[in-house]
Design an enzyme around this catalytic site. Structure first.
Site, mmCIF file in Angstrom:
data_model
loop_
_atom_site.group_PDB
_atom_site.id
_atom_site.type_symbol
_atom_site.label_atom_id
_atom_site.label_comp_id
_atom_site.label_asym_id
_atom_site.label_seq_id
_atom_site.Cartn_x
_atom_site.Cartn_y
_atom_site.Cartn_z
ATOM 1 N N ASP A 1 50.103 59.108 37.341
ATOM 2 C CA ASP A 1 49.946 58.550 38.690
ATOM 3 C C ASP A 1 48.503 58.095 38.886
ATOM 4 O O ASP A 1 47.573 58.895 38.812
ATOM 5 C CB ASP A 1 50.311 59.624 39.725
ATOM 6 C CG ASP A 1 50.495 59.055 41.132
ATOM 7 O OD1 ASP A 1 49.858 58.034 41.455
ATOM 8 O OD2 ASP A 1 51.270 59.651 41.901
ATOM 9 N N SER B 1 55.011 61.068 48.535
ATOM 10 C CA SER B 1 53.659 60.562 48.780
ATOM 11 C C SER B 1 53.173 60.974 50.178
ATOM 12 O O SER B 1 53.120 62.156 50.493
ATOM 13 C CB SER B 1 53.646 59.045 48.557
ATOM 14 O OG SER B 1 52.330 58.564 48.474
ATOM 15 N N HIS C 1 53.318 56.612 40.045
ATOM 16 C CA HIS C 1 53.550 56.948 41.457
ATOM 17 C C HIS C 1 54.956 56.483 41.839
ATOM 18 O O HIS C 1 55.138 55.434 42.467
ATOM 19 C CB HIS C 1 52.487 56.271 42.328
ATOM 20 C CG HIS C 1 52.412 56.831 43.719
ATOM 21 N ND1 HIS C 1 52.001 58.127 43.978
ATOM 22 C CD2 HIS C 1 52.723 56.291 44.926
ATOM 23 C CE1 HIS C 1 52.035 58.351 45.282
ATOM 24 N NE2 HIS C 1 52.479 57.248 45.875
#
Length: 240
Positions: free
Chosen positions: A181, A126, A213
């Site tokens: 996601d 991320s 995610h």
């Protein structure tokens, strides 16, 4: 002054030593609000074992706590600030640039310990993947490779601007992203990949159907294989 202040930051880190002789290093950056220790533990839970290599030291640093705008200024362990979680807004370059300087110290430490720069990989999950792309493609184009899991760059990223001025060989990018996601859209990652490819970066992009995610075992197994192609052990290198 900002550069001097950044240089005085010492990141907490946890390290996984190689099982054998240390001849390469991997810097793995966590996502927002996490820590190096928790990322290491999460990877172990997903893989059902520690991520460990015969010859590669893994460094999991922890971002310092700072106010984070998407949390209404709440304090969080983040690599940099964002104006919002979107690919269609300016980057918070002051905080990104300051952290690039801090993370350069980590790379320098590995080089001082005898590891060649092209035997160092940087990447993350991320926000950590985004930070790694800034670090490598803007400041350290001679590292061995970059990986970004569930990550993206903003549409007008300073990374793209830096690569427009670059004419050297660039580190390869390994990207994975879940199609489900909802925090960082799959399309943002695809757009990032296309832009970097158009600017001369060799890329590998893996879409993971149904993944939100998060990390998955399939993704981490693919990452492990890629790491070993970029940082082969001594026997493999002798056979080349």
């Amino acid at each position: 002054m900002a550069a001097a202040a950044s240089r005085s930051v010492h990141l907490q880190r946890c390290m996984v030593s190689p099982a054998g002789r240390h001849s390469a290093s991997l810097i793995f950056l966590h996502g927002s609000g996490d820590s190096g220790k928790r990322l290491q533990r999460w990877i172990k839970e997903v893989l059902n074992q520690d991520l460990v290599f015969q010859h590669i030291r893994i460094i999991y640093p922890t971002a310092p706590a700072r106010p984070y705008t998407p949390m209404k200024g709440g304090i969080s362990n983040v690599w940099f600030d964002r104006f919002k979680i979107s690919n269609d807004c300016p980057e918070h370059l002051e905080s990104i640039d300051g952290m690039c300087q801090v993370l350069t110290d980590l790379i320098d430490d590995e080089v001082k310990s005898g590891i060649k720069k092209n035997r160092i990989l940087v990447g993350g999950f991320s926000m950590g993947g985004c930070m790694a792309m800034h670090l490598a493609y803007r400041s350290h184009q001679d590292v061995g490779g970059v990986f970004a899991l569930s990550s993206f760059l903003n549409k007008t990223s300073a990374v793209y601007q830096a690569l427009q001025k670059s004419d050297g060989v660039l580190p390869e990018l390994f990207q994975c992203h879940g199609t489900a996601d909802e925090l960082v859209l799959h399309s943002w990652a695809e757009e990032t990949n296309s832009m970097l490819k158009s600017l001369g970066v060799s890329t590998k992009f893996h879409s993971l159907p149904g993944l939100d995610h998060e990390l998955s075992k399939e993704e981490l197994e693919k990452l492990k294989s890629w790491i070993l192609t970029k940082l082969p052990g001594e026997i493999e290198r002798q056979n080349e």
